[in-house]
Design a protein around this motif. Sequence first.
Motif, PDB file in Angstrom:
ATOM      1  N   ARG A  10       0.085   6.749  -0.167  1.00 27.91           N
ATOM      2  CA  ARG A  10      -0.876   7.354  -1.101  1.00 27.91           C
ATOM      3  C   ARG A  10      -1.495   6.276  -2.001  1.00 27.91           C
ATOM      4  NH1 ARG A  10      -1.736  12.481  -2.621  1.00 27.91           N
ATOM      5  NH2 ARG A  10       0.080  13.161  -1.434  1.00 27.91           N
ATOM      6  N   THR A  11      -0.671   5.309  -2.413  1.00 32.48           N
ATOM      7  CA  THR A  11      -1.205   4.217  -3.239  1.00 32.48           C
ATOM      8  C   THR A  11      -2.214   3.391  -2.454  1.00 32.48           C
ATOM      9  OG1 THR A  11       0.827   4.093  -4.544  1.00 32.48           O
ATOM     10  CG2 THR A  11      -0.579   2.140  -4.536  1.00 32.48           C
ATOM     11  N   VAL A  12      -1.967   3.182  -1.157  1.00 33.34           N
ATOM     12  CA  VAL A  12      -2.918   2.459  -0.320  1.00 33.34           C
ATOM     13  C   VAL A  12      -4.255   3.191  -0.286  1.00 33.34           C
ATOM     14  CG1 VAL A  12      -3.455   1.743   2.054  1.00 33.34           C
ATOM     15  CG2 VAL A  12      -1.181   1.319   1.098  1.00 33.34           C
ATOM     16  N   TYR A  13      -4.212   4.533  -0.135  1.00 34.33           N
ATOM     17  CA  TYR A  13      -5.453   5.308  -0.119  1.00 34.33           C
ATOM     18  C   TYR A  13      -6.237   5.085  -1.419  1.00 34.33           C
ATOM     19  CZ  TYR A  13      -3.454   7.921   3.835  1.00 34.33           C
ATOM     20  OH  TYR A  13      -2.912   8.267   5.036  1.00 34.33           O
ATOM     21  N   ARG A  14      -5.537   5.135  -2.550  1.00 36.23           N
ATOM     22  CA  ARG A  14      -6.220   4.950  -3.839  1.00 36.23           C
ATOM     23  C   ARG A  14      -6.788   3.527  -3.966  1.00 36.23           C
ATOM     24  NH1 ARG A  14      -1.772   8.051  -6.114  1.00 36.23           N
ATOM     25  NH2 ARG A  14      -0.760   6.080  -6.686  1.00 36.23           N
ATOM     26  N   ASP A  15      -6.032   2.535  -3.481  1.00 35.98           N
ATOM     27  CA  ASP A  15      -6.499   1.150  -3.586  1.00 35.98           C
ATOM     28  C   ASP A  15      -7.715   0.911  -2.695  1.00 35.98           C
ATOM     29  OD1 ASP A  15      -4.530   0.655  -5.392  1.00 35.98           O
ATOM     30  OD2 ASP A  15      -3.255  -0.504  -4.052  1.00 35.98           O
TER      31      ASP A  15
END
Length: 330
Positions: free
Chosen positions: A33-38
């Motif tokens: 999920r953090t990758v998606y936001r980044d």
Amino acid sequence: MRADRLLSLLLLLQSRGGMTAPELAAELEVSVRTVYRDVEALGAAGVPVCADRGPAGGYRLMDGYRTRLTGLTDAEAGSLFLAGAPGPARDLGLGAVVATARLKLEAALPAALADRARLVQDRFHLDAPAWFRDADPVPHLAEVARAVWEQRTLRVEYRRWSGEPRRRELHPLGLVLKGGIWYLVAGAAPTAGSLRTYRVSRLLAVAETGGTFERPAGFDLAAHWEESSRRLEAALHQETALLRISPRAQRLLPMQFGAPGVRALEGAGEPDGAGWVEVELSVESRAVAVGDLLRLGPEAEVLGPPGLRAAVAEAVAALATRYLPQGPNR
């Protein structure tokens, strides 16, 4: 911290081409999920990140796009000396810096050299600690490393080999990783007299005094460590044992006694009919030597010196008394 992670994500896509969100998450040690936001943040900043759907999909940079943000900072350049030892780099608080420096280096290399660098990483791995031994707890290592780097005087409390605590002010000059164990080389403040070595795991408390110090002119950490190691070995190995050892013990000797065991085998005499040979082995103090030699069990016989042979015989007799049946039915 997020800015560093965004840069690392960008450099990963530039140096490795397409990568899936789980692959990026594993490399960056974050959630998917953090990758998606980044990725969304990079797009909002004008970085052309393309998303390919489907089983073979993932993220990639638009063809022809390359970032110029590949210059190394001072900390990243210095950390490259630890790039082959990620575990120790993490212990020193430099894990993220080493990872970013490696990615910048990959991104700056021509494609052929970058591919070869990844092949080397895939085929060679350095694992320094010894087998079957848990790593020492070193909760103060990062503080000590910062003081070494910034030449700051430390006030420490440490546990001596005898178990009693001691307090001292130190000028920390360098850290050494030996066999998976961290050691601090330091002089006593305020005079910074004769240097001593402290096992970092024995530091019970560490605090900066607020003062700084000047390193001794011409101090060479590697040369100092090599010389002190030679002195320690000479002090520890106080006696030479004459042994008669079996073929099995000849295989065990280098593993159990290290360099002294190797040297002993190199000077071994001719084997007898059963393959046993006589060797001269440098050993530590009498009490330590007895315990070390008993590890060879029935595969070795101590021939001399007489005092050491008698001490081993006494230990064997005590073990026999403890383990053999007693009384009239023995």
